[in-house]
Design a protein around this motif. Structure first.
Motif, PDB file in Angstrom:
ATOM      1  N   PHE A  38      40.927 -12.584 -24.305  1.00  7.94           N
ATOM      2  CA  PHE A  38      41.955 -13.547 -23.916  1.00  7.94           C
ATOM      3  C   PHE A  38      43.291 -13.135 -24.528  1.00  7.94           C
ATOM      4  O   PHE A  38      43.944 -13.881 -25.248  1.00  7.94           O
ATOM      5  CB  PHE A  38      41.544 -14.957 -24.343  1.00  7.94           C
ATOM      6  CG  PHE A  38      40.358 -15.463 -23.582  1.00  7.94           C
ATOM      7  CD1 PHE A  38      40.507 -16.046 -22.341  1.00  7.94           C
ATOM      8  CD2 PHE A  38      39.079 -15.288 -24.090  1.00  7.94           C
ATOM      9  CE1 PHE A  38      39.396 -16.483 -21.618  1.00  7.94           C
ATOM     10  CE2 PHE A  38      37.966 -15.726 -23.383  1.00  7.94           C
ATOM     11  CZ  PHE A  38      38.133 -16.314 -22.144  1.00  7.94           C
ATOM     12  N   SER A  39      43.661 -11.915 -24.234  1.00 11.83           N
ATOM     13  CA  SER A  39      44.950 -11.377 -24.638  1.00 11.83           C
ATOM     14  C   SER A  39      45.483 -10.597 -23.447  1.00 11.83           C
ATOM     15  O   SER A  39      45.245 -10.965 -22.299  1.00 11.83           O
ATOM     16  CB  SER A  39      44.790 -10.501 -25.886  1.00 11.83           C
ATOM     17  OG  SER A  39      46.031 -10.054 -26.347  1.00 11.83           O
ATOM     18  N   ASP A  40      46.138  -9.514 -23.700  1.00 15.29           N
ATOM     19  CA  ASP A  40      46.709  -8.706 -22.629  1.00 15.29           C
ATOM     20  C   ASP A  40      45.768  -7.574 -22.216  1.00 15.29           C
ATOM     21  O   ASP A  40      46.005  -6.887 -21.236  1.00 15.29           O
ATOM     22  CB  ASP A  40      48.052  -8.119 -23.103  1.00 15.29           C
ATOM     23  CG  ASP A  40      48.820  -7.410 -22.005  1.00 15.29           C
ATOM     24  OD1 ASP A  40      49.107  -8.047 -20.979  1.00 15.29           O
ATOM     25  OD2 ASP A  40      49.114  -6.225 -22.169  1.00 15.29           O
ATOM     26  N   GLY A  41      44.695  -7.389 -22.980  1.00 11.73           N
ATOM     27  CA  GLY A  41      43.816  -6.253 -22.728  1.00 11.73           C
ATOM     28  C   GLY A  41      44.500  -4.938 -23.017  1.00 11.73           C
ATOM     29  O   GLY A  41      44.211  -3.919 -22.383  1.00 11.73           O
ATOM     30  N   LYS A  42      45.426  -4.944 -24.017  1.00 13.15           N
ATOM     31  CA  LYS A  42      46.149  -3.719 -24.353  1.00 13.15           C
ATOM     32  C   LYS A  42      45.211  -2.689 -24.971  1.00 13.15           C
ATOM     33  O   LYS A  42      44.371  -3.034 -25.798  1.00 13.15           O
ATOM     34  CB  LYS A  42      47.299  -4.032 -25.314  1.00 13.15           C
ATOM     35  CG  LYS A  42      48.522  -4.612 -24.636  1.00 13.15           C
ATOM     36  CD  LYS A  42      49.607  -4.962 -25.633  1.00 13.15           C
ATOM     37  CE  LYS A  42      49.255  -6.202 -26.417  1.00 13.15           C
ATOM     38  NZ  LYS A  42      49.214  -7.418 -25.592  1.00 13.15           N
ATOM     39  N   LEU A  43      45.397  -1.436 -24.576  1.00 14.73           N
ATOM     40  CA  LEU A  43      44.536  -0.361 -25.057  1.00 14.73           C
ATOM     41  C   LEU A  43      45.330   0.694 -25.817  1.00 14.73           C
ATOM     42  O   LEU A  43      44.890   1.833 -25.945  1.00 14.73           O
ATOM     43  CB  LEU A  43      43.804   0.284 -23.870  1.00 14.73           C
ATOM     44  CG  LEU A  43      42.957  -0.684 -23.024  1.00 14.73           C
ATOM     45  CD1 LEU A  43      42.368   0.033 -21.825  1.00 14.73           C
ATOM     46  CD2 LEU A  43      41.855  -1.331 -23.855  1.00 14.73           C
ATOM     47  N   THR A  44      46.487   0.310 -26.331  1.00 12.08           N
ATOM     48  CA  THR A  44      47.272   1.243 -27.133  1.00 12.08           C
ATOM     49  C   THR A  44      46.708   1.291 -28.547  1.00 12.08           C
ATOM     50  O   THR A  44      46.125   0.320 -29.039  1.00 12.08           O
ATOM     51  CB  THR A  44      48.744   0.806 -27.195  1.00 12.08           C
ATOM     52  OG1 THR A  44      48.803  -0.578 -27.593  1.00 12.08           O
ATOM     53  CG2 THR A  44      49.402   0.953 -25.847  1.00 12.08           C
ATOM     54  N   THR A  45      46.875   2.414 -29.191  1.00 13.90           N
ATOM     55  CA  THR A  45      46.439   2.561 -30.572  1.00 13.90           C
ATOM     56  C   THR A  45      47.250   3.660 -31.238  1.00 13.90           C
ATOM     57  O   THR A  45      47.648   4.631 -30.586  1.00 13.90           O
ATOM     58  CB  THR A  45      44.934   2.897 -30.652  1.00 13.90           C
ATOM     59  OG1 THR A  45      44.574   3.121 -32.020  1.00 13.90           O
ATOM     60  CG2 THR A  45      44.593   4.138 -29.843  1.00 13.90           C
TER      61      THR A  45
END
Length: 534
Positions: free
Chosen positions: A163-170
């Motif tokens: 339940f967020s943006d589903g961001k996949l940055t790291t």
């Protein structure tokens, strides 16, 4: 032969085959010498607002027998010969007892998948609900204010990131990142996450991918037990013997020699239990603050100039940071373009917020966490769980300032900077779904936080036009950005002084987002598999 050709400039609307043509030119070969050319990475270059374009890396496979001249490789360091990446499971033997994974967020999800793919038939314990049921419970909470403490934005299949943006940055560098992204694509996520510099799945698409991975685990012999809380661990001479599970009100013991603790950053009762059992735990720096909302249109214009609104660009995102004279850091985090601010509480009578956005990112507002970094000396105690106590204090104050019912306390930025209570909004309307109470956030946030936020806004504003818009909205409190505790582990990834216990992911203090948690889950599973050979 395969090559990565980086820093290829492309217009926002390029013709088919233009990437191949430009890659061939850089390689000093004919297009017909290329067997395949695909996009490997793409980012936006908006440094010049009159010339916004893409910067790309092409993955080029040459036709059989073709080679690139050595002089070309020597002159152009942005051309690298590469090998195709393929994740390889480590060797293992069947474990005497099925391994257990506690928690089914990204770390637990990928730990269980790795163990299942190795034939170990893991048992997953998840205190919350399956993602389909969880979505309904979260919506019910947002509509009614009736909270289920075990199944909410923080707890349940998929973890808090669902339940967020589903961001996949790291910010981490690990070859397993590619494997995690490919796994998401195989589970139904859009394939653009493989090449976008700032990939995201979106809260509307991530649940389907999570469910698909769960089904894969089960098809390989794994088992997922929902509504199951890890209540106790039983040790003998430092070795794990069993775990106690409470499921639907009844408790039972489960023999266990390998337990991956992927419980997430909000499993406060679990941290208390583990501390009482003697696990070595440390205070860990984390950050707290507010969510800040702007009009997405203004963010687009600030970052893209006249190119704002071009469908090839989508909604713009930002990431800002500043250091204050006293050494504190103030920064934005979890920026959700075209998103909403959401209730993210997991404890009755305590209010926490988060941000989320769908894959399209087409909402009217942008929101981000505006955070102040905290160090252990800010916690007021040497207790390993003092950071949790600080979180709870802030969440209780926010709940009261919102007048109960999980209504959020909100203030216009202009009023906040002037120390004047807000009585309503201006051009920017709040997106927080439960409803808001306009107030003065100085009444619920401690002085050291409000002072830092005020100074931070003044330092960040010159870096993004409109960031200090007086109508920008501040919503309190953002308290769950990361775990305030770390479970100490060894080089073999076991909890210090134990065997068979593997602290894992964000909750244990070893990750900071979906992808880094997934990678840590894979690493902990690999450690279990390695132990099977001893």
């Amino acid at each position: 032969m395969m090559y990565h050709v980086s820093e290829i400039s492309l217009p926002l609307h390029s013709a088919a085959g233009e990437l191949t043509a430009r890659a061939a030119k850089r390689l000093r070969i004919k297009e017909s010498d290329i067997a395949s050319c695909k996009l490997y990475r793409r980012s936006v270059d908006a440094r010049k607002k009159d010339s916004v374009h893409f910067i790309c890396t092409a993955e080029v496979v040459l036709r059989q027998g073709m080679q690139i001249r050595k002089t070309v490789l020597q002159r152009d360091r942005k051309i690298q010969q590469v090998s195709a990446y393929q994740y390889q499971l480590p060797q293992s033997r069947p474990l005497p007892l099925r391994p257990i994974v506690a928690g089914f967020g990204p770390a637990g999800l990928f730990a269980a998948l790795t163990l299942a793919q190795a034939g170990q038939k893991p048992i997953v314990l998840e205190r919350g609900a399956p993602v389909e049921e969880r979505k309904k419970e979260v919506q019910h909470f947002w509509q009614t204010g009736v909270l289920n403490p075990d199944s909410n934005v923080q707890f349940g299949e998929g973890g808090a990131g669902t339940f967020s943006d589903g961001k996949l940055t790291t910010g981490t560098k690990n070859p397993r990142i590619r494997h995690a992204l490919e796994t998401f694509v195989q589970a139904g996520a859009p394939d653009c996450i493989l090449w976008e510099a700032k990939p995201h799945i979106g809260t509307d698409r991530l649940p389907g991918a999570v469910r698909s991975i769960r089904e894969k685990i089960i098809s390989l012999g794994g088992e997922v037990r929902f509504h199951s809380v890890l209540e106790n661990i039983k040790m003998q001479n430092g070795g794990l013997q069993a775990v106690t599970v409470r499921q639907n009100g009844a408790a039972y013991d489960l023999p266990c020699r390998h337990l991956i603790l992927a419980v997430g950053h909000s499993a406060r009762d679990t941290f208390q239990m583990l501390l009482q059992k003697g696990l070595k735990m440390q205070q860990k720096p984390f950050a707290v603050g507010v969510r800040i909302e702007h009009l997405q249109k203004r963010i687009d214009e600030a970052l893209y100039g006249s190119f704002a609104g071009d469908p090839a660009l989508g909604a713009a995102s930002y990431k800002l940071a500043a250091h204050l004279p006293d050494g504190r850091g103030v920064y934005t985090f979890c920026m959700c373009p075209g998103g909403t601010v959401v209730p993210a509480a997991s404890e009755v009578g305590r209010l926490a917020t988060n941000g989320m956005s769908a894959f399209a990112r087409d909402g009217e507002n942008a929101n981000a966490a505006l955070l102040v970094g905290l160090a252990p000396e800010d916690f007021g105690s040497t207790d390993p769980l003092a950071g949790i106590a600080l979180q709870r204090m802030l969440e209780t104050r926010a709940f009261r300032a919102g007048a109960g019912g999980y209504f959020a306390p909100v203030q216009r930025l202009g009023d906040f900077l002037e120390g004047t209570p807000s009585t309503g909004c201006g051009s920017i309307h709040p997106t927080y779904s439960r409803g808001v109470t306009y107030t003065d956030l100085h009444l619920c946030l401690p002085r050291f936080l409000t002072d830092a936020l005020e100074q931070g806004v003044s330092k960040l504003a010159p870096r993004l036009s409109g960031f200090d818009d007086p109508d920008a909205l501040l919503t309190a409190v953002e308290s769950r950005s990361s775990s305030p505790v770390r479970i100490v582990r060894t080089e073999r990834l076991t909890a210090a002084g134990t065997s068979g216990l593997y602290p894992c992911g964000e909750g244990a203090g070893y990750a900071g987002g979906i992808v880094s948690a997934a990678v840590d889950g894979i690493r902990c599973a690999e450690a279990v598999l390695q132990d099977s050979l001893l």
